[in-house]
Design an enzyme around this catalytic site. Structure first.
Site, mmCIF file in Angstrom:
data_model
loop_
_atom_site.group_PDB
_atom_site.id
_atom_site.type_symbol
_atom_site.label_atom_id
_atom_site.label_comp_id
_atom_site.label_asym_id
_atom_site.label_seq_id
_atom_site.Cartn_x
_atom_site.Cartn_y
_atom_site.Cartn_z
ATOM 1 N N ARG A 175 0.825 -1.205 0.000
ATOM 2 C CA ARG A 175 0.000 0.000 0.000
ATOM 3 C C ARG A 175 0.865 1.263 0.000
ATOM 4 N NH1 ARG A 175 -5.258 -0.248 1.806
ATOM 5 N NH2 ARG A 175 -4.998 1.733 2.903
ATOM 6 N N ARG A 179 9.311 6.430 -3.751
ATOM 7 C CA ARG A 179 9.610 7.169 -4.978
ATOM 8 C C ARG A 179 10.973 7.856 -4.914
ATOM 9 N NH1 ARG A 179 4.583 10.320 -3.087
ATOM 10 N NH2 ARG A 179 3.201 8.630 -3.655
ATOM 11 N N ARG A 254 -8.058 -5.579 13.935
ATOM 12 C CA ARG A 254 -7.619 -4.533 14.862
ATOM 13 C C ARG A 254 -8.577 -3.370 14.811
ATOM 14 N NH1 ARG A 254 -4.770 0.029 12.760
ATOM 15 N NH2 ARG A 254 -4.061 -0.331 10.627
ATOM 16 N N ARG A 285 -0.225 7.869 15.662
ATOM 17 C CA ARG A 285 -0.241 9.126 14.905
ATOM 18 C C ARG A 285 -1.113 10.161 15.595
ATOM 19 N NH1 ARG A 285 -2.759 6.459 9.300
ATOM 20 N NH2 ARG A 285 -4.184 5.093 10.385
ATOM 21 N N GLU A 308 -3.936 8.779 18.149
ATOM 22 C CA GLU A 308 -4.404 7.436 17.779
ATOM 23 C C GLU A 308 -3.547 6.380 18.477
ATOM 24 O OE1 GLU A 308 -4.923 6.582 13.525
ATOM 25 O OE2 GLU A 308 -4.154 4.563 13.915
ATOM 26 N N TYR A 354 -8.811 -5.360 3.150
ATOM 27 C CA TYR A 354 -8.347 -4.017 3.536
ATOM 28 C C TYR A 354 -8.718 -3.040 2.417
ATOM 29 C CZ TYR A 354 -4.830 -0.918 5.820
ATOM 30 O OH TYR A 354 -4.176 0.085 6.477
ATOM 31 N N ASP A 356 -9.990 0.278 0.546
ATOM 32 C CA ASP A 356 -10.148 1.725 0.693
ATOM 33 C C ASP A 356 -11.588 2.058 0.308
ATOM 34 O OD1 ASP A 356 -7.545 2.272 1.511
ATOM 35 O OD2 ASP A 356 -6.798 2.228 -0.544
#
Ligand code: UDP
Length: 378
Positions: A175, A179, A254, A285, A308, A354, A356
């Site tokens: 995911r 770059r 989770r 985070r 979080e 998972y 999106d």
């Protein structure tokens, strides 16, 4: 009353399927949800103290490259043009995430040009030589080399997922792009991205706004299923293992826990999401939702922020963990579901995928297409 369809879960999957059934097939739908609001984990809410709209279950950025999904979404909202950038803190220093040329140069103290960085990372990867990665850790090292993995990924992932990264599937790492340029857009490949201009909840109110749709909140399927009758199908978007009474054992999931704070001052951290990569920081985070809506130009000298923390709440699973042990159980549950003609199990929790948001919408549109095909055949 007997409805044509009953949909369990007023999240993205359930609400899109309900909208299609009501508006295209003109059939009656009862949508139930155990929470006291629609929208599932996409639910957004305006904080009465600061006036800032926030995502109650963690920051959600809509992004897609699917024309079909975008055309559908455009019928219910405009996107606000927000582009997601993420930063991460390691050893008290802030870096860009996903790993890009800036991250590499800051971390190694270099001034590489793209080709130099590419060649350097090839050498870093070669030091561990993982030919065919079979788990998250191997996949990560095979893509970015061990030093970057250990700095930005290993502890963060162990903290977030609460298991050894070797137990996670390689796809979870995939995911994250890497770059060799300075582009720090988190979703660089997405043709469209942003936050719904009037927030997520507004979309759900529109999706479910039909005479053919009845929404019943605070209604737990497992406490009420004996009183729920339907003519055609039950469409269930909750956890698949729970539906079958954990017959083959519990899948691993989770959840997250968000701790709310009010910051006095109009900007706490200068960005919407700051990751904390190191294990000595217990949260994963910090979210600061005011940055998600730059177009609103909030003027309040207060900012709402959310820390979080990892958590597993068996009553409220958010993410499938997908260990190798889960695979066998999932196959057994899916085989069982296929045997029931009047049942569809799907969505993120139902498919144990998972997904999106765009993939969830696509799954809902595909599910509706299949319903139509079945109707034509019968
Ligand atoms: N990840 C990490 N460090 C980061 C960001 C992500 O190790 O700073 C790992 C983590 O295991 C996460 C995965 O990469 O679950 C995929 O990241 P993504 O941003 O897709 O996670 P999400 O935003 O859905 O939580």
């Amino acid at each position: 009353m007997k409805y044509d369809y009953i949909i369990v879960g007023a999240g993205l999957f359930g609400s899109v399927v309900a909208e299609r059934i009501a508006n295209i097939l003109n059939k009656s739908v009862l949508v139930i949800d155990k929470r006291n609001h629609v929208g599932g984990n996409c639910y957004s809410h305006v904080d009465p103290d600061t006036g800032i709209e926030y995502h109650v279950y963690g920051t959600h950025i809509f992004h897609t490259s699917s024309r079909r999904v975008m055309d559908y979404v455009n019928r219910f909202t405009e996107l606000n043009g927000y582009h997601h950038q993420v930063l991460t803190v390691h050893n008290d220093k802030v870096y860009q995430m996903p790993i890009n040329l800036e991250t590499i140069n800051s971390f190694y103290g270099t001034h590489f040009y793209p080709q130099d960085a590419y060649e350097f990372i090839q050498q870093e990867k070669a030091r561990d030589a993982v030919a065919s990665p079979v788990n998250f850790e191997e996949k990560a090292i095979s893509q970015i080399g061990r030093p970057l993995y250990e700095a930005f990924i290993k502890s963060y992932t162990a903290k977030q997922w609460q298991i050894d990264p070797k137990e996670l599937p390689p796809q979870t790492f995939s995911r994250l792009p890497i770059r060799f340029n300075y582009n720090e857009d988190y979703f660089i490949d997405a043709r469209w991205q942003g936050i719904p201009i009037n927030g997520y909840t507004d979309i759900f109110n529109k999706l479910l706004d039909s005479e053919k749709i009845t929404v019943q909140l605070k209604c737990d399927y497992f406490e009420n299923h004996e009183q729920l009758f339907y003519n055609k199908k039950l469409i269930y978007s909750g956890p698949i293992d729970q539906f079958f009474g954990y017959k083959f054992g519990r899948l691993s999931w989770r959840t997250i826990k968000l701790e709310t704070h009010c910051h006095l001052g109009n900007d706490f951290q200068g960005t919407s999401v700051m990751n904390y990569a190191d294990s000595d920081v217990t949260y994963t985070r910090i979210h600061e939702p005011r940055h998600l809506h730059p177009e609103r130009n909030y003027q309040n000298n207060k900012s709402i922020i959310f820390y979080e923390y990892p958590e597993y709440n068996p009553q409220d699973p958010f993410y499938p963990v997908n260990t190798s042990k889960d695979k066998k159980k999932l196959t057994q549950y899916k085989e069982l579901a296929l045997k029931k003609q009047d049942l569809i199990i799907s969505g993120r929790l139902g498919s144990y995928a998972y997904y999106d948001m765009d993939k969830t919408i696509l799954a809902a549109l595909d599910c509706f297409d299949k319903l139509c095909e079945e109707m034509k055949r019968s």
